[in-house]
Design a protein around this motif. Structure first.
Motif, PDB file in Angstrom:
ATOM      1  N   GLU A 321       0.833  -1.196   0.000  1.00 38.03           N
ATOM      2  CA  GLU A 321       0.000   0.000   0.000  1.00 38.03           C
ATOM      3  C   GLU A 321       0.872   1.252   0.000  1.00 38.03           C
ATOM      4  O   GLU A 321       2.017   1.230   0.457  1.00 38.03           O
ATOM      5  N   ARG A 322       0.303   2.348  -0.532  1.00 38.81           N
ATOM      6  CA  ARG A 322       1.019   3.621  -0.530  1.00 38.81           C
ATOM      7  C   ARG A 322       1.063   4.189   0.883  1.00 38.81           C
ATOM      8  O   ARG A 322       0.116   4.050   1.665  1.00 38.81           O
ATOM      9  N   CYS A 323       2.173   4.816   1.194  1.00 40.95           N
ATOM     10  CA  CYS A 323       2.307   5.535   2.461  1.00 40.95           C
ATOM     11  C   CYS A 323       1.982   7.008   2.236  1.00 40.95           C
ATOM     12  O   CYS A 323       1.725   7.437   1.104  1.00 40.95           O
ATOM     13  N   ALA A 324       2.007   7.774   3.319  1.00 43.42           N
ATOM     14  CA  ALA A 324       1.797   9.217   3.203  1.00 43.42           C
ATOM     15  C   ALA A 324       2.882   9.812   2.307  1.00 43.42           C
ATOM     16  O   ALA A 324       4.013   9.332   2.268  1.00 43.42           O
ATOM     17  N   ALA A 325       2.525  10.874   1.583  1.00 42.52           N
ATOM     18  CA  ALA A 325       3.461  11.473   0.635  1.00 42.52           C
ATOM     19  C   ALA A 325       4.740  11.927   1.327  1.00 42.52           C
ATOM     20  O   ALA A 325       5.845  11.766   0.794  1.00 42.52           O
ATOM     21  N   SER A 326       4.611  12.503   2.528  1.00 46.99           N
ATOM     22  CA  SER A 326       5.808  12.974   3.237  1.00 46.99           C
ATOM     23  C   SER A 326       6.721  11.820   3.621  1.00 46.99           C
ATOM     24  O   SER A 326       7.948  11.944   3.605  1.00 46.99           O
ATOM     25  N   THR A 354      16.557  -2.815   0.257  1.00 44.28           N
ATOM     26  CA  THR A 354      15.390  -3.651   0.548  1.00 44.28           C
ATOM     27  C   THR A 354      14.332  -2.784   1.220  1.00 44.28           C
ATOM     28  O   THR A 354      14.620  -2.098   2.209  1.00 44.28           O
ATOM     29  N   VAL A 355      13.116  -2.815   0.687  1.00 46.38           N
ATOM     30  CA  VAL A 355      12.022  -1.989   1.200  1.00 46.38           C
ATOM     31  C   VAL A 355      10.840  -2.901   1.509  1.00 46.38           C
ATOM     32  O   VAL A 355      10.426  -3.704   0.656  1.00 46.38           O
ATOM     33  N   ARG A 356      10.309  -2.771   2.713  1.00 46.86           N
ATOM     34  CA  ARG A 356       9.157  -3.570   3.117  1.00 46.86           C
ATOM     35  C   ARG A 356       8.114  -2.668   3.776  1.00 46.86           C
ATOM     36  O   ARG A 356       8.463  -1.809   4.599  1.00 46.86           O
ATOM     37  N   ARG A 361       4.128   0.177   8.965  1.00 47.60           N
ATOM     38  CA  ARG A 361       5.505   0.640   9.036  1.00 47.60           C
ATOM     39  C   ARG A 361       6.175   0.460   7.677  1.00 47.60           C
ATOM     40  O   ARG A 361       5.861  -0.467   6.925  1.00 47.60           O
ATOM     41  N   LEU A 362       7.092   1.348   7.369  1.00 49.68           N
ATOM     42  CA  LEU A 362       7.906   1.260   6.157  1.00 49.68           C
ATOM     43  C   LEU A 362       9.347   1.072   6.599  1.00 49.68           C
ATOM     44  O   LEU A 362       9.917   1.920   7.300  1.00 49.68           O
ATOM     45  N   ARG A 363       9.943  -0.042   6.197  1.00 52.36           N
ATOM     46  CA  ARG A 363      11.291  -0.380   6.636  1.00 52.36           C
ATOM     47  C   ARG A 363      12.241  -0.402   5.438  1.00 52.36           C
ATOM     48  O   ARG A 363      11.941  -1.028   4.414  1.00 52.36           O
ATOM     49  N   LEU A 364      13.384   0.251   5.603  1.00 46.38           N
ATOM     50  CA  LEU A 364      14.411   0.317   4.569  1.00 46.38           C
ATOM     51  C   LEU A 364      15.679  -0.331   5.098  1.00 46.38           C
ATOM     52  O   LEU A 364      16.058  -0.121   6.254  1.00 46.38           O
ATOM     53  N   LEU A 365      16.333  -1.110   4.246  1.00 44.00           N
ATOM     54  CA  LEU A 365      17.624  -1.702   4.566  1.00 44.00           C
ATOM     55  C   LEU A 365      18.545  -1.446   3.379  1.00 44.00           C
ATOM     56  O   LEU A 365      18.290  -1.938   2.274  1.00 44.00           O
ATOM     57  N   ILE A 366      19.596  -0.671   3.603  1.00 43.30           N
ATOM     58  CA  ILE A 366      20.525  -0.294   2.539  1.00 43.30           C
ATOM     59  C   ILE A 366      21.893  -0.853   2.900  1.00 43.30           C
ATOM     60  O   ILE A 366      22.433  -0.538   3.969  1.00 43.30           O
ATOM     61  N   LEU A 408      22.539   0.375   6.635  1.00 46.98           N
ATOM     62  CA  LEU A 408      21.654   1.423   7.142  1.00 46.98           C
ATOM     63  C   LEU A 408      20.255   0.849   7.280  1.00 46.98           C
ATOM     64  O   LEU A 408      19.720   0.269   6.324  1.00 46.98           O
ATOM     65  N   GLN A 409      19.674   0.967   8.477  1.00 48.57           N
ATOM     66  CA  GLN A 409      18.313   0.494   8.718  1.00 48.57           C
ATOM     67  C   GLN A 409      17.440   1.678   9.125  1.00 48.57           C
ATOM     68  O   GLN A 409      17.800   2.421  10.039  1.00 48.57           O
ATOM     69  N   VAL A 410      16.340   1.822   8.419  1.00 48.56           N
ATOM     70  CA  VAL A 410      15.410   2.925   8.684  1.00 48.56           C
ATOM     71  C   VAL A 410      14.011   2.345   8.865  1.00 48.56           C
ATOM     72  O   VAL A 410      13.582   1.486   8.079  1.00 48.56           O
ATOM     73  N   ASP A 411      13.325   2.785   9.895  1.00 44.11           N
ATOM     74  CA  ASP A 411      11.956   2.347  10.178  1.00 44.11           C
ATOM     75  C   ASP A 411      11.089   3.591  10.302  1.00 44.11           C
ATOM     76  O   ASP A 411      11.334   4.442  11.166  1.00 44.11           O
ATOM     77  N   LEU A 412      10.076   3.711   9.434  1.00 39.50           N
ATOM     78  CA  LEU A 412       9.205   4.885   9.419  1.00 39.50           C
ATOM     79  C   LEU A 412       7.748   4.468   9.579  1.00 39.50           C
ATOM     80  O   LEU A 412       7.338   3.432   9.026  1.00 39.50           O
ATOM     81  N   PRO A 413       6.950   5.246  10.312  1.00 40.45           N
ATOM     82  CA  PRO A 413       5.503   4.998  10.301  1.00 40.45           C
ATOM     83  C   PRO A 413       4.920   5.429   8.960  1.00 40.45           C
ATOM     84  O   PRO A 413       5.277   6.490   8.427  1.00 40.45           O
ATOM     85  N   CYS A 414       4.038   4.614   8.390  1.00 40.38           N
ATOM     86  CA  CYS A 414       3.507   4.926   7.065  1.00 40.38           C
ATOM     87  C   CYS A 414       2.652   6.170   7.061  1.00 40.38           C
ATOM     88  O   CYS A 414       2.598   6.893   6.067  1.00 40.38           O
ATOM     89  N   GLY A 415       1.952   6.441   8.148  1.00 40.54           N
ATOM     90  CA  GLY A 415       1.088   7.611   8.158  1.00 40.54           C
ATOM     91  C   GLY A 415      -0.127   7.385   7.293  1.00 40.54           C
ATOM     92  O   GLY A 415      -0.389   6.295   6.780  1.00 40.54           O
ATOM     93  N   THR A 416      -0.928   8.447   7.093  1.00 36.86           N
ATOM     94  CA  THR A 416      -2.152   8.356   6.295  1.00 36.86           C
ATOM     95  C   THR A 416      -2.180   9.479   5.283  1.00 36.86           C
ATOM     96  O   THR A 416      -1.495  10.480   5.446  1.00 36.86           O
TER      97      THR A 416
END
Length: 416
Positions: A321-326, A354-356, A361-366, A408-416
Motif C-alpha cells: 500500500e502507498r504511504c503518506a506522501a511525506s 530492501t524496502v518492506r 511501518r515502512l522499513r528500509l535496509l541499505i 543502514l536500517q530505517v523504520d518509518l511509520p507509514c502515516g495516512t
C-alpha cells in the motif's frame, strides 16, 4: 441494493479469509511459542543451578535471548495488526533485571506463551488437518486397513458407506470449528504479547517527552537546513542565469539596429541561459518533491535511483500500500543520500536496497560491500538522514565496522 444471496456470499468469503488469516497467525505463534518453551526450560535450569554458580554464568545469555525473542514477537504481532510499541531497552545484567519492570513483563509473557500459546498454536494446525482428513474420508475409506481407526481422534472403524459418510460429517464439524473458533484462538494467543510486551504504564513518560522534544528540535533544524539549501540553489543557480538572460536581452535590443549579427549571437546566448535556468528550477523542484513519486510510486522512484547510481544497485521492494506522501519523500531522499554516500566514500562495487511495508511501518535496509567506517559528521550526510527520519518519529541505525560492510536500517511509520 445487495441481494440476500450476495450478502451471504460476502459473509462466507470474509469468514473463510478470517479463518485462513487466523490459522497463519496461530502457525507463526507456534514458532515463537516453541522457542519460548525452550527458553523457559533454560530459565528453569538457571534457577536450579544458581546456588552452585552455574546459573549466574548463563543468566545474562538467557536474558539476552528473552529480550530478542520478545522483540521478534513484537514484530510478528505488528505484521498481523496494530503496532506493538517496544518499551525502553531492558537490562541484561542479572541484578538490574530482577527489579526491571520490562523484564518482569517479558518473563510473564514467556510463561503464558510457552504454555497457552504453544497449545493454541498446535490446536490451530491440528484442526485444519483433522478437517481435511475426516472430510475426505469417504473418498478413500475402502483403502483403510481393516480395524484401523476411521476418525482423526482415534475413535470408530468404518465398515460401510454410512460409517464413512458419518466420518465425512465429522469433517464438516471440524470445518465449522475452524471457521468459528480460529479467529478467537488467534486473538487469545496474541493477547499476552499485546498486553505484556508493549510499552505500558511502567514506561518513564518523561523520557518519551524528552525524546519527542529532541525529535521536534531536530525536525525544525532539518527544515531550516532544507530551506537554506533551496535558497542557495535558487540564488546561485537559477537567479544568476535569469540575471544573465535579462542582461543579454537588453544588450541585444540595443544592438539590434546597428549590428543584427551580434544581436542574434546575444539572443542565442540568452536562450541558452534561459534553458539553463529552467533546468536549474527543475532540479530544485525535484529536490523538494520528486514528481516521479507521484507518477510511479516509491518502488518506481527507487528503481530510477538505482538505475542512475554509479555503483551497481539492486532494489528488492514489497510495498502493498502507498504511504503518506511525506513519508515516501523521506524514504526517497534517504535512499538517494545513501547511494550518493556509497558512490563517494565507500569504494563499494555493489549495493542493495530492501524496502518492506508491513503493519503500518515502512522499513528500509541499505547495504554495500565497501570499506566501512562510516560515521555521522564529516560531510557524510548521515546526520541529515537521521534528522529526516526523526522528523517522522522513525528510527535510524548505522552499522559500519572498519573493513565493511555498511548497513543502514530505517523504520518509518507509514502515516495516512
Amino acid at each position: 441494493m445487495a441481494t440476500p444471496t450476495t450478502s451471504v456470499k460476502d459473509v462466507a468469503v470474509r469468514t473463510v479469509r478470517a479463518a485462513g488469516a487466523a490459522t497463519g497467525q496461530l502457525a507463526g505463534g507456534l514458532g515463537t511459542a516453541g522457542l519460548a518453551l525452550g527458553l523457559l526450560v533454560l530459565f528453569a535450569l538457571v534457577a536450579v543451578t544458581a546456588p552452585i554458580g552455574v546459573g549466574l554464568l548463563i543468566a545474562p545469555a538467557a536474558l539476552r535471548s528473552l529480550h530478542a525473542l520478545a522483540a521478534r514477537e513484537r514484530e510478528r504481532l505488528t505484521r498481523w495488526g496494530l503496532e506493538v510499541i517496544a518499551p525502553n531497552p531492558p537490562p541484561t545484567r542479572l541484578r538490574a533485571a530482577l527489579v526491571d519492570p520490562t523484564t518482569r513483563r517479558e518473563l510473564r509473557w514467556l510463561i503464558r506463551h510457552a504454555t497457552l500459546g504453544f497449545f493454541l498454536g498446535l490446536l490451530g494446525l491440528w484442526l485444519p488437518v483433522f478437517a481435511v482428513r475426516d472430510g475426505t474420508f469417504p473418498l478413500y475409506w475402502r483403502l483403510v486397513p481393516e480395524g484401523a481407526s476411521s476418525t482423526s481422534i482415534g475413535l470408530g472403524s468404518a465398515q460401510s458407506w454410512p460409517d464413512a459418510i458419518a466420518v465425512g460429517l465429522l469433517g464438516l464439524g471440524w470445518i465449522a470449528i475452524v471457521l468459528g473458533l480460529s479467529p478467537a484462538m488467534a486473538r487469545l494467543q496474541a493477547a499476552p504479547g499485546r498486553t505484556l510486551l508493549a510499552a505500558g504504564p511502567d514506561t518513564d513518560l518523561s523520557l518519551r517527552v524528552a525524546e519527542l522534544t529532541a525529535t521536534r528540535a531536530g525536525a525544525l533544524d532539518a527544515h531550516a537546513t532544507e530551506l537554506r539549501r533551496i535558497e542557495r540553489s535558487l540564488h546561485d543557480g537559477a537567479q544568476n542565469r535569469l540575471v544573465s538572460v535579462t542582461v543579454l536581452l537588453g544588450a541585444a535590443r540595443r544592438m539590434a539596429a546597428r549590428d543584427p549579427v551580434a544581436a542574434d549571437e546575444l539572443l542565442e546566448r540568452a536562450q541558452s541561459a534561459a534553458e539553463g535556468a529552467l533546468a536549474e528550477l527543475r532540479t530544485v523542484v525535484r529536490g523538494i518533491l520528486p514528481p516521479v513519486l507521484a507518477d510511479r510510486g516509491l518502488a518506481g522512484a527507487l528503481s530510477g535511483l538505482a538505475a542512475d547510481s554509479p555503483v551497481p544497485c539492486s532494489i528488492d521492494d514489497d510495498i502493498p500500500e502507498r504511504c503518506a506522501a511525506s513519508v515516501e519523500t523521506t524514504a526517497y531522499f534517504v535512499v538517494a543520500e545513501a547511494l550518493t554516500n556509497i558512490a563517494k566514500h565507500s569504494g563499494a562495487t555493489r549495493a542493495t536496497v530492501t524496502v518492506r511495508g508491513r503493519g503500518g511501518r515502512l522499513r528500509l535496509l541499505i547495504e554495500d560491500n565497501g570499506r566501512g567506517g562510516a560515521e555521522e559528521g564529516g560531510g557524510s550526510g548521515l546526520g541529515g538522514i537521521r534528522h529526516r527520519v526523526a522528523a517522522h518519529d522513525g528510527t535510524f541505525r548505522v552499522t559500519s565496522p572498519s573493513g565493511g560492510p555498511t548497513t543502514l536500517q530505517v523504520d518509518l511509520p507509514c502515516g495516512t
